[in-house]
Scaffold this motif. Structure first.
Motif, PDB file in Angstrom:
ATOM      1  N   TYR A  94       0.842  -1.197   0.000  1.00  0.00           N
ATOM      2  CA  TYR A  94       0.000   0.000   0.000  1.00  0.00           C
ATOM      3  C   TYR A  94       0.880   1.250   0.000  1.00  0.00           C
ATOM      4  N   ILE A  95       0.411   2.275  -0.685  1.00  0.00           N
ATOM      5  CA  ILE A  95       1.001   3.621  -0.604  1.00  0.00           C
ATOM      6  C   ILE A  95      -0.073   4.537  -0.025  1.00  0.00           C
ATOM      7  N   CYS A 120      -3.599   2.332  -3.345  1.00  0.00           N
ATOM      8  CA  CYS A 120      -3.210   3.663  -2.884  1.00  0.00           C
ATOM      9  C   CYS A 120      -4.302   4.322  -2.056  1.00  0.00           C
ATOM     10  N   PHE A 121      -3.872   5.074  -1.068  1.00  0.00           N
ATOM     11  CA  PHE A 121      -4.729   6.009  -0.358  1.00  0.00           C
ATOM     12  C   PHE A 121      -4.443   7.406  -0.901  1.00  0.00           C
ATOM     13  N   ILE A 122      -5.470   8.179  -1.139  1.00  0.00           N
ATOM     14  CA  ILE A 122      -5.282   9.582  -1.478  1.00  0.00           C
ATOM     15  C   ILE A 122      -5.125  10.352  -0.177  1.00  0.00           C
ATOM     16  N   ILE A 147      -7.570  10.781 -11.388  1.00  0.00           N
ATOM     17  CA  ILE A 147      -6.843   9.545 -11.080  1.00  0.00           C
ATOM     18  C   ILE A 147      -7.402   8.355 -11.856  1.00  0.00           C
ATOM     19  N   ARG A 148      -8.663   8.438 -12.266  1.00  0.00           N
ATOM     20  CA  ARG A 148      -9.296   7.300 -12.947  1.00  0.00           C
ATOM     21  C   ARG A 148      -8.593   6.910 -14.241  1.00  0.00           C
ATOM     22  N   ILE A 153      -3.613   2.010 -10.828  1.00  0.00           N
ATOM     23  CA  ILE A 153      -3.778   2.513  -9.461  1.00  0.00           C
ATOM     24  C   ILE A 153      -5.163   2.149  -8.949  1.00  0.00           C
ATOM     25  N   GLN A 154      -5.178   1.429  -7.851  1.00  0.00           N
ATOM     26  CA  GLN A 154      -6.446   1.074  -7.192  1.00  0.00           C
ATOM     27  C   GLN A 154      -6.584   1.933  -5.938  1.00  0.00           C
TER      28      GLN A 154
END
Length: 226
Positions: A94-95, A120-122, A147-148, A153-154
């Motif tokens: 995870y980021i 990812c977390f925003i 971001i879509r 990137i999930q």
């Protein structure tokens, strides 16, 4: 107190916070932030059953990852420079600090090379403090839409840090706001799947974060105190 005793004490505090907010304990995952400890103490954390490890500096994280990567779930929780992305993507599960499109582009490029997806977390700067990174809340919806375009990137959730203050109502308002932004993003169906996770709460404020819906809490000093 020993590390084992500290962990047990924290687990009791998590349990009480969950009871207070009528949540299940398994909804909250503890990330042990090991930035100030070495490989052996990080191994001890994992041996004691803490599955999630958090690191915020690439150069200090990599030796621990190389030694212990098979044992846990690895979270990169610090500010991530684009020139360090190659060292993080493909290693960390995870980021937590996606906060700009240039970083998204770099993550996407590297993930494409490795033919992988990145959770990812925003990061959102709810408090507005200049010392903290994160997307301005006023720009969050447009950022999510942008971001879509990066299919590697999930986005799994949102992350924030509250001010370091004794004002518990201010802390609570920051965490509550992050939860409300997550719910708004889901109501607008910006992503294909609803985002569920909230990475918020540290050693000084994790109980408030749990009461406001945290699913990941990032704990360092409260675990490693003597």
């Amino acid at each position: 107190m020993s590390l084992k005793e500290n962990i047990q004490q924290v687990k009791q505090r998590i349990k009480k916070a969950c009871e207070k907010s009528k949540r299940e304990e398994n909804e909250v995952k503890m990330i042990a932030v090991t930035k100030y400890v070495g490989i052996e103490q990080t191994r001890e954390v994992l041996d004691l059953g803490i599955e999630h490890i958090g690191e915020n500096r690439v150069q200090y994280a990599l030796p621990k990852y190389e030694a212990l990567s098979s044992m846990g779930v690895w979270h990169f929780i610090g500010h991530l420079q684009t020139n360090k992305v190659k060292q993080v993507v493909g290693k960390f599960d995870y980021i937590h600090s996606l906060d700009r499109l240039s970083l998204a582009e770099a993550i996407h490029k590297r993930a494409n090379q490795l033919q992988t997806k990145v959770k990812c977390f925003i990061q959102v700067n709810i408090s507005g403090e200049e010392s903290k990174g994160g997307v301005n809340p006023d720009e969050l919806i447009e950022f999510c839409k942008a971001i879509r375009q990066y299919d590697t990137i999930q986005v799994v959730g949102l992350m924030t840090m509250a001010p370091y203050t004794a004002n518990q109502e201010l802390i609570r308002s920051v965490f509550r706001s992050l939860r409300e932004w997550r719910d708004q993003i889901n109501q607008q169906k910006i992503f294909h799947e609803p985002i569920k996770e909230l990475s918020m709460g540290m050693s000084n404020d994790f109980e408030i974060a749990i009461e406001e819906g945290a699913t990941f809490i990032r704990l360092g000093s409260v675990l490693f105190k003597n």
